[in-house]
Design a protein around this motif. Structure first.
Motif, PDB file in Angstrom:
ATOM      1  N   ARG A 122       0.836  -1.213   0.000  1.00 22.03           N
ATOM      2  CA  ARG A 122       0.000   0.000   0.000  1.00 22.03           C
ATOM      3  C   ARG A 122       0.869   1.261   0.000  1.00 22.03           C
ATOM      4  NH1 ARG A 122      -1.434   3.262   3.947  1.00 22.03           N
ATOM      5  NH2 ARG A 122      -0.817   1.800   5.559  1.00 22.03           N
ATOM      6  N   ARG A 125       2.505   1.741  -3.389  1.00 19.60           N
ATOM      7  CA  ARG A 125       1.525   2.220  -4.365  1.00 19.60           C
ATOM      8  C   ARG A 125       1.274   3.717  -4.178  1.00 19.60           C
ATOM      9  NH1 ARG A 125      -3.235   0.003  -2.804  1.00 19.60           N
ATOM     10  NH2 ARG A 125      -2.322  -2.052  -3.078  1.00 19.60           N
ATOM     11  N   GLU A 126       1.123   4.158  -2.929  1.00 20.44           N
ATOM     12  CA  GLU A 126       0.896   5.578  -2.659  1.00 20.44           C
ATOM     13  C   GLU A 126       2.110   6.419  -3.056  1.00 20.44           C
ATOM     14  OE1 GLU A 126      -0.082   5.659   1.473  1.00 20.44           O
ATOM     15  OE2 GLU A 126      -2.090   4.829   1.157  1.00 20.44           O
ATOM     16  N   ALA A 128       4.288   5.699  -5.412  1.00 21.44           N
ATOM     17  CA  ALA A 128       4.331   5.759  -6.881  1.00 21.44           C
ATOM     18  C   ALA A 128       3.319   6.782  -7.401  1.00 21.44           C
ATOM     19  CB  ALA A 128       4.057   4.380  -7.467  1.00 21.44           C
ATOM     20  N   GLN A 129       2.152   6.822  -6.786  1.00 15.35           N
ATOM     21  CA  GLN A 129       1.136   7.808  -7.193  1.00 15.35           C
ATOM     22  C   GLN A 129       1.641   9.230  -6.936  1.00 15.35           C
ATOM     23  OE1 GLN A 129      -1.670   7.454  -8.817  1.00 15.35           O
ATOM     24  NE2 GLN A 129      -2.202   9.613  -8.697  1.00 15.35           N
ATOM     25  N   ARG A 130       2.266   9.454  -5.773  1.00 16.37           N
ATOM     26  CA  ARG A 130       2.818  10.793  -5.480  1.00 16.37           C
ATOM     27  C   ARG A 130       3.903  11.160  -6.487  1.00 16.37           C
ATOM     28  NH1 ARG A 130       2.589   9.059  -0.262  1.00 16.37           N
ATOM     29  NH2 ARG A 130       4.812   8.607  -0.184  1.00 16.37           N
ATOM     30  N   ASP A 131       4.743  10.188  -6.847  1.00 17.08           N
ATOM     31  CA  ASP A 131       5.801  10.456  -7.827  1.00 17.08           C
ATOM     32  C   ASP A 131       5.217  10.823  -9.185  1.00 17.08           C
ATOM     33  OD1 ASP A 131       7.717   9.992  -5.913  1.00 17.08           O
ATOM     34  OD2 ASP A 131       8.190   7.959  -6.609  1.00 17.08           O
ATOM     35  N   ARG A 132       4.154  10.109  -9.600  1.00 19.08           N
ATOM     36  CA  ARG A 132       3.507  10.438 -10.881  1.00 19.08           C
ATOM     37  C   ARG A 132       2.908  11.836 -10.845  1.00 19.08           C
ATOM     38  NH1 ARG A 132       1.950   5.072 -10.575  1.00 19.08           N
ATOM     39  NH2 ARG A 132      -0.061   5.597  -9.648  1.00 19.08           N
ATOM     40  N   GLU A 133       2.218  12.159  -9.745  1.00 16.01           N
ATOM     41  CA  GLU A 133       1.610  13.485  -9.626  1.00 16.01           C
ATOM     42  C   GLU A 133       2.674  14.577  -9.600  1.00 16.01           C
ATOM     43  OE1 GLU A 133      -0.862  13.233  -6.183  1.00 16.01           O
ATOM     44  OE2 GLU A 133      -2.354  11.973  -7.189  1.00 16.01           O
ATOM     45  N   GLU A 136       3.922  15.066 -13.141  1.00 16.93           N
ATOM     46  CA  GLU A 136       2.941  15.824 -13.933  1.00 16.93           C
ATOM     47  C   GLU A 136       2.998  17.314 -13.578  1.00 16.93           C
ATOM     48  OE1 GLU A 136      -0.836  14.043 -13.144  1.00 16.93           O
ATOM     49  OE2 GLU A 136      -0.303  12.153 -14.154  1.00 16.93           O
TER      50      GLU A 136
END
Length: 156
Positions: A122, A125-126, A128-133, A136
């Motif tokens: 978990r 996953r969080e 990786a999401q922060r890195d993507r955001e 961007e």
């Protein structure tokens, strides 16, 4: 001079450091603690059942199992590494056949293993999401675009 690793050879100034897996860190911690438990369990079985099992067998199996727990830490990033960890959880629980207290200890460590894997996945996953955001946002707001402002100054 020592030989450089692949990561060291490919590194360039300003490159972001690769994020370490939280799942692997949590799982490695549990496995290392279990390695100590196996080592001390080996000593306990030797002391309590000295007349039932040969000392060479007890120590060779115990130390060998301890080394397998440590080795598993190195392969956790491989797809089969976590599966090997689950097998070792069952082995630790089955240690209760030799010493009944190991049923409880093994079950508690299996719960810790499950929680560490689940929580680590978990958190990874969080992250990786922060890195993507963040990527961007960085792409949408280049560092050189826009007016330069210093703290404490207001726009006219």
């Amino acid at each position: 001079m020592a030989k450089l690793t692949k990561a060291q050879r490919e590194w360039r100034p300003g490159m972001p450091k690769k994020r370490r897996s939280t799942k692997v860190m949590f799982a490695s911690t549990v496995l290392l603690l279990e390695a100590f438990v196996v080592l001390f369990g080996t000593l306990a079985i030797f002391g309590l059942h000295r007349n039932e099992y040969p000392a060479g067998l007890v120590f060779s199996v115990g130390i060998g199992l301890c080394l397998v727990f440590i080795f598993t830490c190195a392969v956790l990033s491989k797809p089969w590494g976590v599966a090997l960890g689950w097998i070792l959880q069952l082995v630790l629980i089955l240690g209760g056949v030799l010493e009944p207290a190991m049923y409880v200890v093994g079950a508690l460590f299996a719960v810790a293993w499950w929680y560490g894997i689940r929580t680590g996945i978990r958190i990874d996953r969080e992250a990786a999401q922060r890195d993507r955001e963040q990527a961007e946002w960085d792409a949408a707001h280049p560092a050189g675009s826009g007016p330069e402002q210093t703290p404490g100054t207001a726009n006219p």
